[in-house]
Design a protein around this motif. Structure first.
Motif, PDB file in Angstrom:
ATOM      1  N   PHE A  18      21.937 -21.725 -20.944  1.00 43.72           N
ATOM      2  CA  PHE A  18      21.932 -20.745 -19.757  1.00 43.72           C
ATOM      3  C   PHE A  18      20.521 -20.163 -19.596  1.00 43.72           C
ATOM      4  N   GLY A  19      19.837 -19.669 -20.658  1.00 46.16           N
ATOM      5  CA  GLY A  19      18.463 -19.442 -20.272  1.00 46.16           C
ATOM      6  C   GLY A  19      17.507 -19.898 -19.666  1.00 46.16           C
ATOM      7  N   ILE A  20      17.605 -21.244 -19.690  1.00 47.55           N
ATOM      8  CA  ILE A  20      16.996 -22.329 -18.938  1.00 47.55           C
ATOM      9  C   ILE A  20      17.260 -22.215 -17.401  1.00 47.55           C
ATOM     10  N   GLY A  21      18.755 -22.341 -17.473  1.00 48.29           N
ATOM     11  CA  GLY A  21      19.380 -22.306 -15.994  1.00 48.29           C
ATOM     12  C   GLY A  21      19.099 -21.292 -15.310  1.00 48.29           C
ATOM     13  N   PHE A  22      18.971 -19.837 -16.022  1.00 48.61           N
ATOM     14  CA  PHE A  22      18.374 -18.606 -15.333  1.00 48.61           C
ATOM     15  C   PHE A  22      17.019 -18.841 -14.741  1.00 48.61           C
ATOM     16  N   LEU A  23      16.321 -19.298 -15.732  1.00 50.82           N
ATOM     17  CA  LEU A  23      14.742 -19.304 -15.140  1.00 50.82           C
ATOM     18  C   LEU A  23      14.657 -20.204 -14.030  1.00 50.82           C
ATOM     19  N   LEU A  24      15.379 -21.457 -14.141  1.00 43.61           N
ATOM     20  CA  LEU A  24      15.335 -22.294 -12.889  1.00 43.61           C
ATOM     21  C   LEU A  24      15.772 -21.892 -11.645  1.00 43.61           C
ATOM     22  N   THR A  25      17.056 -21.247 -11.755  1.00 44.68           N
ATOM     23  CA  THR A  25      17.646 -20.364 -10.592  1.00 44.68           C
ATOM     24  C   THR A  25      16.651 -19.449 -10.095  1.00 44.68           C
ATOM     25  N   LEU A  26      16.412 -18.453 -10.989  1.00 42.34           N
ATOM     26  CA  LEU A  26      15.207 -17.300 -10.310  1.00 42.34           C
ATOM     27  C   LEU A  26      14.108 -17.976  -9.854  1.00 42.34           C
ATOM     28  N   PHE A  27      13.582 -19.126 -10.269  1.00 40.18           N
ATOM     29  CA  PHE A  27      12.569 -19.611  -9.385  1.00 40.18           C
ATOM     30  C   PHE A  27      13.115 -20.314  -8.144  1.00 40.18           C
ATOM     31  N   GLY A  28      14.119 -20.743  -8.029  1.00 45.00           N
ATOM     32  CA  GLY A  28      14.799 -21.429  -6.834  1.00 45.00           C
ATOM     33  C   GLY A  28      14.932 -20.169  -5.811  1.00 45.00           C
ATOM     34  N   GLN A  29      15.510 -19.044  -6.212  1.00 42.80           N
ATOM     35  CA  GLN A  29      15.720 -17.713  -5.500  1.00 42.80           C
ATOM     36  C   GLN A  29      14.371 -17.332  -5.090  1.00 42.80           C
ATOM     37  N   MET A  30      13.342 -17.296  -5.595  1.00 43.99           N
ATOM     38  CA  MET A  30      11.942 -16.860  -5.288  1.00 43.99           C
ATOM     39  C   MET A  30      11.454 -17.731  -4.306  1.00 43.99           C
ATOM     40  N   ILE A  31      11.690 -19.265  -4.298  1.00 40.24           N
ATOM     41  CA  ILE A  31      11.023 -19.963  -3.379  1.00 40.24           C
ATOM     42  C   ILE A  31      12.007 -19.773  -2.165  1.00 40.24           C
ATOM     43  N   ALA A  32      13.190 -19.882  -1.958  1.00 37.18           N
ATOM     44  CA  ALA A  32      14.070 -19.415  -0.896  1.00 37.18           C
ATOM     45  C   ALA A  32      14.071 -18.244  -0.169  1.00 37.18           C
ATOM     46  N   GLY A  33      13.826 -17.112  -1.020  1.00 39.40           N
ATOM     47  CA  GLY A  33      13.474 -15.922  -0.676  1.00 39.40           C
ATOM     48  C   GLY A  33      12.308 -15.755  -0.014  1.00 39.40           C
ATOM     49  N   HIS A  34      11.479 -16.141  -0.505  1.00 36.34           N
ATOM     50  CA  HIS A  34       9.912 -16.399   0.312  1.00 36.34           C
ATOM     51  C   HIS A  34      10.050 -16.818   1.464  1.00 36.34           C
ATOM     52  N   ALA A  35      10.695 -18.027   1.630  1.00 30.03           N
ATOM     53  CA  ALA A  35      10.513 -18.595   3.018  1.00 30.03           C
ATOM     54  C   ALA A  35      11.346 -17.696   3.971  1.00 30.03           C
ATOM     55  N   ASP A  36      12.537 -17.440   3.518  1.00 23.93           N
ATOM     56  CA  ASP A  36      13.326 -16.373   4.437  1.00 23.93           C
ATOM     57  C   ASP A  36      12.686 -15.154   4.883  1.00 23.93           C
ATOM     58  N   PHE A  37      12.029 -14.576   3.672  1.00 24.01           N
ATOM     59  CA  PHE A  37      11.022 -13.338   4.096  1.00 24.01           C
ATOM     60  C   PHE A  37       9.999 -13.498   5.000  1.00 24.01           C
TER      61      PHE A  37
END
Lengths: 135, 224
Positions: free
Chosen positions: B14-33
């Protein structure tokens, strides 16, 4: 207490979460300098200098609506030439600078702060009514 | 090493999953912003600037607060509230904080009990509620962070739209703050309610979150 202090005090100290919100002093000064630089240029009739401080889309919109070059168009606008900075709000890359008799909106670009709207008058529950603005 | 990984695989996954999804959110959020910035005639920003922006921070913290609220409520509410047939509930005659004997505290504490469970006074009182208190504290801090970063993100958007910024106190009563908050709360409460009810009738073989496959629907407080 300003939002900027909240961010530093609460988030950085307690959660160590970087937020990037609020304005540092330097950014406020940069926005103020660009705003007063713009109104100073207008007061001196220096259209070229004023246009150098306009955001690209605002410049484009001004030339389009006035059917002339920015240098000429901007000096024809009846923008109040206020020079006393009364209030500065900076959030992220956006800013509002309230002068003695004018309100300007600015955005930060890689080349510095640029005016996105000037000659703005507040309207209740609506965006400011601005004489110069982007599309 | 292999033993360590096996015995801690739940936390690690779950810890690794959290970091990976946070990274994914950062990439998608950056593109959206950046899409929104370009659409408004602004200059796109770099990933580093987005990572420290209020826009990213409010999107992260609004989800954090609701998750911690969910677990804070669940930890506290299940002390008193019951659900017949659910493995998420205690047995029906055990509502409340239970006896010291049941909870293995004070003189009933075994030799390997945590020190504060053997101690008396405030230390035992605090340790007896430490899970809920920490979950509740993280919830409140995350919600506070959401309100602060939300104010900044909202005001940045206001200025881009040639509108006046608002104060933190005004933001606390704004539609934006409560829309962000309640849309997360409703989904967390739905998920908990679903888990409580569905686990009465459905099973997941081998999962401690489920009753044993053959357990009766009426069996309460039994985990597989």
């Amino acid at each position: 207490m300003s939002i900027s202090r909240w961010c530093r005090g609460v988030l950085v100290a307690v959660l160590a979460v970087t937020t990037g919100c609020g304005a540092s002093g330097g950014r406020s000064e940069g926005a103020s300098a660009a705003a007063t630089g713009f109104t100073d240029a207008l007061r001196q009739g220096d259209g070229r200098q004023a246009c150098a401080l306009l955001a690209p889309r605002t410049l484009e919109e001004l030339e389009k609506s006035e059917q002339t070059s920015c240098d000429e168009a901007v000096t024809q606008e009846q923008v109040p030439a206020g020079d006393v900075v009364r209030e500065v709000d900076v959030y992220g890359d956006q800013a509002r600078v309230v002068l003695g008799d004018d309100t300007l909106f600015l955005a930060h670009f890689s080349s510095g702060w640029k005016v996105t709207a000037a000659g703005c008058v507040p309207r209740p529950e609506q965006p400011y009514d601005c004489q110069v603005k982007g599309g | 090493m292999r033993r360590f990984l096996r015995e801690n695989s739940l936390s690690l996954a779950f810890g690794i999953g959290f970091l990976l999804t946070l990274f994914g959110q950062m990439i998608a959020g950056h593109a959206d912003f950046n899409n929104r910035l370009v659409s408004d005639g602004m200059e796109p920003i770099g990933i580093g600037s987005y990572l420290t922006s209020s826009d990213f921070a409010v999107d992260v913290t609004e989800n954090w607060q609701s998750e911690y609220l969910q677990f804070f409520l669940y930890v506290f509410v299940t002390v008193w509230l019951l659900q017949r047939g659910s493995p998420e509930s205690k047995e029906l005659d055990k509502a409340g904080p239970e006896s010291d004997k049941d909870q293995l505290v004070g003189e009933h504490a075994p030799a390997d009990a945590p020190g504060w469970a053997r101690a008396g006074g405030w230390r035992r009182a605090v340790y007896s509620r430490s899970l809920g208190l920490v979950m509740g504290a993280v919830f409140l801090l995350s919600w506070l962070a959401q309100s602060v970063t939300g104010t900044a993100a909202y005001n940045e958007q206001q200025l881009r739209g040639l509108q006046a910024p608002i104060s933190w106190a005004q933001y606390l009563t704004s539609a934006d703050f409560w829309n962000r908050t309640l849309q997360n709360w409703q989904s967390e409460l739905l998920a908990v309610a679903s888990m409580v009810v569905l686990s009465i009738y459905l099973r997941q073989r081998g999962s401690p979150e489920s009753k044993p496959v053959g357990a009766a629907h009426t069996a309460t407080g039994v985990e597989g």
